[in-house]
Design a protein around this motif. Structure first.
Motif, PDB file in Angstrom:
ATOM      1  N   ALA A 272       0.846  -1.196   0.000  1.00 21.16           N
ATOM      2  CA  ALA A 272       0.000   0.000   0.000  1.00 21.16           C
ATOM      3  C   ALA A 272       0.878   1.241   0.000  1.00 21.16           C
ATOM      4  O   ALA A 272       1.946   1.254   0.609  1.00 21.16           O
ATOM      5  CB  ALA A 272      -0.938   0.012   1.198  1.00 21.16           C
ATOM      6  N   ILE A 273       0.434   2.251  -0.699  1.00 23.20           N
ATOM      7  CA  ILE A 273       1.152   3.520  -0.745  1.00 23.20           C
ATOM      8  C   ILE A 273       0.148   4.655  -0.538  1.00 23.20           C
ATOM      9  O   ILE A 273      -0.999   4.570  -0.975  1.00 23.20           O
ATOM     10  CB  ILE A 273       1.908   3.696  -2.083  1.00 23.20           C
TER      11      ILE A 273
ATOM     12  N   PRO B  13      -5.008   5.099   1.098  1.00 28.26           N
ATOM     13  CA  PRO B  13      -3.981   4.198   0.556  1.00 28.26           C
ATOM     14  C   PRO B  13      -4.400   3.531  -0.750  1.00 28.26           C
ATOM     15  O   PRO B  13      -5.564   3.178  -0.939  1.00 28.26           O
ATOM     16  CB  PRO B  13      -3.808   3.158   1.673  1.00 28.26           C
ATOM     17  N   LEU B  14      -3.430   3.377  -1.639  1.00 30.01           N
ATOM     18  CA  LEU B  14      -3.597   2.645  -2.898  1.00 30.01           C
ATOM     19  C   LEU B  14      -2.860   1.313  -2.787  1.00 30.01           C
ATOM     20  O   LEU B  14      -1.736   1.252  -2.271  1.00 30.01           O
ATOM     21  CB  LEU B  14      -2.996   3.427  -4.069  1.00 30.01           C
TER      22      LEU B  14
ATOM     23  N   LEU C 109       1.540   8.700  -8.701  1.00 31.30           N
ATOM     24  CA  LEU C 109       1.905   7.337  -8.301  1.00 31.30           C
ATOM     25  C   LEU C 109       3.213   6.902  -8.938  1.00 31.30           C
ATOM     26  O   LEU C 109       4.096   6.350  -8.252  1.00 31.30           O
ATOM     27  CB  LEU C 109       0.789   6.358  -8.695  1.00 31.30           C
ATOM     28  N   VAL C 110       3.371   7.146 -10.216  1.00 29.23           N
ATOM     29  CA  VAL C 110       4.600   6.755 -10.910  1.00 29.23           C
ATOM     30  C   VAL C 110       5.810   7.440 -10.274  1.00 29.23           C
ATOM     31  O   VAL C 110       6.845   6.804 -10.016  1.00 29.23           O
ATOM     32  CB  VAL C 110       4.497   7.111 -12.409  1.00 29.23           C
ATOM     33  N   ARG C 111       5.682   8.712 -10.006  1.00 27.62           N
ATOM     34  CA  ARG C 111       6.807   9.458  -9.414  1.00 27.62           C
ATOM     35  C   ARG C 111       7.133   8.935  -8.015  1.00 27.62           C
ATOM     36  O   ARG C 111       8.305   8.794  -7.657  1.00 27.62           O
ATOM     37  CB  ARG C 111       6.462  10.946  -9.360  1.00 27.62           C
ATOM     38  N   GLU C 112       6.088   8.637  -7.235  1.00 26.91           N
ATOM     39  CA  GLU C 112       6.327   8.176  -5.865  1.00 26.91           C
ATOM     40  C   GLU C 112       6.905   6.765  -5.834  1.00 26.91           C
ATOM     41  O   GLU C 112       7.804   6.476  -5.037  1.00 26.91           O
ATOM     42  CB  GLU C 112       5.020   8.241  -5.072  1.00 26.91           C
TER      43      GLU C 112
ATOM     44  N   GLN D 174      -8.606  -3.375  -2.967  1.00 28.12           N
ATOM     45  CA  GLN D 174      -8.154  -2.986  -1.632  1.00 28.12           C
ATOM     46  C   GLN D 174      -7.826  -1.498  -1.501  1.00 28.12           C
ATOM     47  O   GLN D 174      -7.498  -1.032  -0.409  1.00 28.12           O
ATOM     48  CB  GLN D 174      -6.911  -3.800  -1.255  1.00 28.12           C
ATOM     49  N   SER D 175      -7.886  -0.748  -2.599  1.00 22.69           N
ATOM     50  CA  SER D 175      -7.581   0.683  -2.526  1.00 22.69           C
ATOM     51  C   SER D 175      -8.743   1.453  -1.910  1.00 22.69           C
ATOM     52  O   SER D 175      -9.908   1.076  -2.042  1.00 22.69           O
ATOM     53  CB  SER D 175      -7.282   1.238  -3.925  1.00 22.69           C
TER      54      SER D 175
END
Length: 341
Positions: free
Chosen positions: A12-13, A22-23, A114-117, A85-86
């Motif tokens: 999860a992020i 969270p994603l 998201l890609v950058r993180e 689950q997001s």
């Protein structure tokens, strides 16, 4: 024979602009120089979640292992806000009740963050203990593998961030400029001619088909992730323009376009929820979808496109019906990015 999906652990992020939501995602490290410069991202449709990509990812890794390929990009699957689950998207405006929504432009912005993180997170893990933890890594070049409305997201991302996308694999893209209902002729229109119908269907069959598609597929129909699709046709009114810009100056990205098998798709539509006669699907829906795919191949340079390819034996969810074929197509696209051929 299909592989049994491997361990499907997801993490999860929390994205900085939506820290309380969270994603869920799954990251598979790459190897070689592509692992430090490119990221391969799988984009779901509305119905299947990131888990539907796992078997194709397993096949792809097996192909690379068998060919001793040690130069491949990192892989990322994820569930958008409101999927699996997001968490629910904070942009939905929950103060207005449960009916709050967000649109595809919000999805594209989230994907960009998201890609950058993810890239920053994985770079930090790779540099742990080296003294380079605070170094700012260049943002990755992207390869998108997408299905259904995921193709719409991939295409709009490439438009929104010119030069950021190296390659796109469209697996039965949603027809972004259609409500799908109007693909079938309107039996109540003044100029309707019953002679256009296949010989084995009636006007009532046509009315049923339009009603079934409206109930299930019309952009106004709510979905679990609360994605408002009503402005998609306005955002992407044409299948063949505007042209997309790749990272190499005036060149477009590498693109592979894949469509479903007509007979498989028509057979699936004749059963289940829709129950639309196969001849109606083959007379109207399949030709319209084919024409749309023929437009998608013109989004880039002629020498950088492949397709439209028909995924034999596959319905709309090509990654579910033939994950080994998706792995083959993905490997081919990654090779084109790597070699420029």
């Amino acid at each position: 024979m299909a592989l049994e999906p491997g361990e499907a652990k997801w993490d999860a992020i929390r994205l900085p602009h939506k820290p309380d939501a969270p994603l869920s995602y799954r990251h598979v490290p790459g190897q070689g120089h592509l692992s430090t410069s490119h990221l391969l991202v799988f984009l779901n449709g509305l119905i299947l979640t990131q888990a539907a990509w796992y078997e194709a990812v397993d096949f792809l890794q097996l192909r690379w292992a068998e060919s001793h390929n040690t130069n491949r990009p990192s892989l990322l699957t994820y569930d958008r806000y409101g999927q699996a689950q997001s968490a629910r998207d904070p942009a939905d405006g929950l103060s207005d009740g449960d009916g709050g929504t967000h649109d595809v432009r919000e999805v594209v912005r989230d994907l960009h963050v998201l890609v950058r993180e993810i890239w920053k997170l994985k770079q930090h893990e790779d540099d742990a203990g080296t003294g380079n933890e605070d170094a700012v890594a260049p943002q990755p070049k992207l390869i998108f593998v997408s299905n259904s409305i995921g193709c719409v997201i991939a295409r709009l991302y490439a438009e929104t961030y010119p030069g950021a996308v190296d390659a796109l694999l469209f697996l039965d893209s949603n027809m972004a400029n259609s409500d799908l209902v109007s693909v079938f002729p309107d039996p109540d229109a003044k100029d309707f001619d019953p002679a256009v119908l296949p010989s084995d269907v009636t006007v009532e069959d046509l009315r049923h088909a339009r009603a079934a598609y409206k109930k299930v597929f019309h952009p106004s129909v709510p979905n679990p992730e609360h994605l408002d699709r009503l402005n998609i046709a306005e955002l992407l009114p044409y299948s063949d323009r505007p042209p997309l810009q790749g990272p190499e100056g005036g060149k477009g990205p590498w693109i592979t376009v894949v469509g479903h098998d007509w007979e498989t798709f028509a057979d699936e539509g004749s059963r289940g929820t829709l129950k639309v006669p196969k001849s109606l699907t083959n007379a109207f829906m399949n030709p319209a979808w084919t024409k749309y795919n023929e437009g998608l191949v013109r989004l880039t340079d002629e020498d950088r496109v492949r397709g439209p390819i028909i995924a034999r034996g596959c319905g709309h969810f090509i990654q579910r019906d033939d994950p080994a074929f998706v792995a083959e197509l993905t490997e081919h696209l990654v090779k084109r990015v790597e070699t420029g051929l």
